[in-house]
Enzyme design. Structure first.
Site, PDB file in Angstrom:
ATOM      1  CG  HIS A  49       4.012 -42.296  28.290  1.00 28.61           C
ATOM      2  ND1 HIS A  49       4.878 -43.041  27.523  1.00 28.61           N
ATOM      3  CD2 HIS A  49       4.144 -42.772  29.556  1.00 28.61           C
ATOM      4  CE1 HIS A  49       5.504 -43.924  28.285  1.00 28.61           C
ATOM      5  NE2 HIS A  49       5.074 -43.771  29.531  1.00 28.61           N
ATOM      6  CD  GLU A  50       2.259 -41.001  32.419  1.00 28.16           C
ATOM      7  OE1 GLU A  50       1.952 -42.075  32.972  1.00 28.16           O
ATOM      8  OE2 GLU A  50       3.435 -40.701  32.158  1.00 28.16           O
ATOM      9  CG  HIS A  77       1.294 -46.361  31.735  1.00 31.92           C
ATOM     10  ND1 HIS A  77       2.074 -47.490  31.601  1.00 31.92           N
ATOM     11  CD2 HIS A  77       2.144 -45.305  31.666  1.00 31.92           C
ATOM     12  CE1 HIS A  77       3.343 -47.130  31.469  1.00 31.92           C
ATOM     13  NE2 HIS A  77       3.412 -45.815  31.494  1.00 31.92           N
ATOM     14  CD  GLU A 102       6.659 -46.906  32.298  1.00 27.83           C
ATOM     15  OE1 GLU A 102       6.345 -46.246  31.283  1.00 27.83           O
ATOM     16  OE2 GLU A 102       6.290 -46.594  33.444  1.00 27.83           O
ATOM     17  CE1 TYR A 117       8.777 -44.495  30.498  1.00 31.76           C
ATOM     18  CE2 TYR A 117      10.536 -45.576  31.718  1.00 31.76           C
ATOM     19  CZ  TYR A 117       9.341 -44.882  31.702  1.00 31.76           C
ATOM     20  OH  TYR A 117       8.710 -44.577  32.881  1.00 31.76           O
TER      21      TYR A 117
END
Length: 659
Positions: A373-374, A377, A396, A463
């Site tokens: 997930h990170e 970004h 997000e 999200y």
């Protein structure tokens, strides 16, 4: 510690290399580079303070005369209980609570002690509260935004250079940034200029500063630039940061200064701790070259290092294949200690924080999920620099959708998040469950300022609802068309500031080109419901009936299937009918009326029928009403096993959420 492989080299060349400008990472700039920073900062680990000197070179991107500048002072969100952030959050974020009784002062702040135009005047500033003022709830105690009047305006295309001196006190970590014992994660730590949006940028009708206060449920928005940062910290600390490590200089007072250089990024963060275990690896690009991966693990988590690396490589490969190349030469992954878990799960350019605990079984894929997930970004925040204050769903939610795709395709669609003791949960299905099992899924729209979303709904609306409607869009248009949409969006808007319309325009361009008029002249009807509206999708198979032929009335055998729209949302939907001859009939309904009855004339009886057989409408609230069967109850149990287990699985999810 010093990076051992370079010790002799830097001892020999430190006096020359440290003073030289860094070698460009990208010979041709990838971005406009409007906000460029040179910062020297010193960490005092005992006092938990920073002392910094900053040179900002800012270029006016508009045709306007700029008579004032605006800056974020994010650390003032932690100054006291009176800031807007603290009033909104109550001193907690993502389950982490501020420790007001800590032995060390848990509050944080930042003060500018001097601001001057290079070769010109000393500047004064005043605190402003643009969001509170607009909402009619003015909070004069909030000090997270300042305005700086200029006696000499900055003309179109001109650059102003400011020299700024600042000092900061780091907060005890509970919300992303700060300290915990001798661990430091330093984010949003320097005076940072806002974004001046020329007319036509995003929603700006005239030129305007976009510089929001720091809110409980908001992240960030910034222009691209080049960062040259010198970080002075204790010699025993390992320091890593956004960008590329350049050099290191040891001082006689027990400290060292490390130099980092980053290009075409929207932010700069760094970490320092004497306890990191450093693992280095590389990911080879299919097109050639490699990305250097630096993983900073806590000693007690060292046996989970490979899990983080495998997840990072899976994400790098997937985005490279389906969206576009990751242009940077490196990636740093930070594993925070448990006592600093509030700094985990955060994204900064080329630098992310993950999160795990000691002894976590491999069947609970939390570190993999957070790493994927990170890293995502780096695309949805860094390469596509949307406004996280105003359109958090655009980074997000899009990132959550890709997290689901990557996790499900890497670890299994039914076991991507959890595969332990017979319990399994996929990633995209977890997002869907989060949305559909809300007490009121129609509570609000995802569109709008994050701090003004309905209470308690930020996570779902930004999200998981967004990920679920993106998966629904994929179901309607098909994966190849969806991938073309996303690639077009990425290529067209990378290193720019997209908004909702940027994405919708591309959908409206690609879908008719590939699918003709299947869904009408455009897809605005879809976004009006799922993004701007709060419509709920729920289609149910109401009844199926077989009627025998009648020689007296001259009627053929007849089969009727009735489908109902039980939600207020309208989506086109398929219906699959299975006959006792083995033949299957696929029917199509535009889904607009409240009910539709289909009549078939087949020389057979219906055995079962199902609405949305391929689960295109991933937003459908209740999958348990999607099918009916007329199979005799005396049939062998094996005939029902698959359907029964499917039914149980869905109802168990419902019961779990109710509990």
């Amino acid at each position: 510690m010093i990076r051992s492989s370079l010790v002799l080299f830097f001892l020999a060349l430190v006096l020359t290399s440290y003073a030289q400008p860094p070698k460009p990472i990208f010979p041709v700039p990838l971005s406009p580079r409007l906000a460029n920073y040179q910062i020297d900062v010193t960490l005092d680990p005992a006092r938990k303070t920073l002392n910094g000197r900053e040179t900002l070179s800012w270029t006016n991107p508009s045709s306007d005369l700029i008579r004032e500048l605006r800056f974020h002072l994010y650390l003032n969100a932690f100054r006291n209980e009176k800031s807007t952030f603290m009033r909104e959050s109550g001193g907690q974020l993502r389950g982490d609570q501020m420790d007001r009784n800590a032995a060390v002062d848990p509050y944080g702040s930042i003060d500018i002690t001097s601001m001057k135009v290079r070769g010109g005047e000393t500047l004064a500033y005043q605190f402003i509260q643009p969001d509170d003022e607009a909402a009619g709830t003015l909070n004069k105690d909030d000090r997270t935004v300042i305005r700086v009047p200029l006696s000499q305006p900055v003309g179109p295309g001109q650059t102003i250079v400011l020299d700024i001196v600042f000092k900061a006190k780091l907060p005890k970590i509970f919300a992303r940034t700060g300290f915990s014992r001798d661990y430091f994660l330093v984010g949003q730590w320097f005076p940072k200029i806002g974004v001046y949006e020329p007319a036509g940028t995003r929603y700006a009708k005239t030129g305007q500063w976009n510089c929001h206060q720091f809110h409980a449920h908001s992240e960030f928005y910034a222009d691209y630039g080049v960062y040259d940062v010198n970080i002075t910290a204790p010699k025993a600390y390992w320091v890593s940061a956004t960008g590329l490590y350049q050099s290191e200089k040891i001082h006689s007072n027990g400290t060292k200064t490390l130099r980092y250089h980053a290009e075409d990024v929207v932010d700069f963060a760094w970490t320092a701790s004497p306890h990191f275990q450093v693992i280095e690896d590389t990911w080879k690009r299919p097109s050639g070259g490699a990305v250097a991966i630096e993983l900073l693990m806590q000693p007690e988590h060292l046996n989970q290092a490979q899990r983080h690396l495998d997840a990072a490589k899976a994400a790098l490969s997937y985005f490279d294949r389906y969206l576009g190349p990751y242009p940077f030469p490196n990636l740093t992954i930070v594993d925070p200690p448990l006592h600093a878990s509030g700094s985990g799960g955060m994204e900064y350019p080329t630098f992310i924080t993950a999160g795990t605990v000691w002894g976590l079984p491999e069947g609970i894929r939390a570190p993999e999920m957070v790493t994927v997930h990170e890293f995502g970004h780096q695309y949805f925040m860094q390469l596509l620099a949307s406004n996280e204050f105003e359109e958090a769903w655009l980074d997000e939610g899009f990132n959550q959708y890709y997290e689901g795709r990557i996790m499900d395709e890497t670890y299994g669609p039914r076991s991507a998040q959890v595969d332990l003791f017979g319990f399994r949960m996929g990633d995209l299905e977890s997002s869907r469950s989060s949305y559909v099992h809300q007490e009121n899924p129609a509570l609000g729209s995802s569109f709008g300022n994050t701090w003004q979303l309905p209470d308690g709904q930020y996570g779902v609306l930004t999200y998981t609802k967004t990920a679920t409607w993106l998966r629904t869009l994929e179901g309607l248009v098909g994966r190849p068309v969806m991938d073309e949409i996303m690639r077009t969006y990425f290529v067209r808007w990378r290193f720019r500031h997209p908004n909702a319309r940027s994405f919708i325009d591309i959908v409206n361009e690609v879908v008719p080109k590939r699918l003709g008029g299947k869904y009408g002249p455009d897809m605005n009807w879809f976004f009006d419901q799922v993004l701007y509206g709060d419509k709920v999708i729920d289609y149910a198979l109401a009844s199926i009936r077989n009627s025998p032929a009648s020689s007296q009335k001259g009627r053929r055998r007849q089969q009727r299937i009735t489908v109902q729209r039980q939600g207020d949302g309208q989506m086109p939907v398929d219906v699959r009918v299975h006959l006792d001859t083995g033949k299957e009939v696929l029917l199509f309904w535009d889904g607009k009326a409240r009910q539709r009855t289909f009549t078939l004339y087949e020389d057979a009886d219906i055995v079962w029928a199902t609405v949305d057989p391929k689960q295109k409408l991933y937003m459908d609230l209740n999958l348990n009403n999607n099918s009916l069967t007329l199979e005799p109850a005396s049939a062998p149990a094996a005939k029902f096993a698959a359907k029964f287990l499917f039914w149980v699985q869905n109802w168990m999810q419902w019961l779990a959420w109710l509990a």
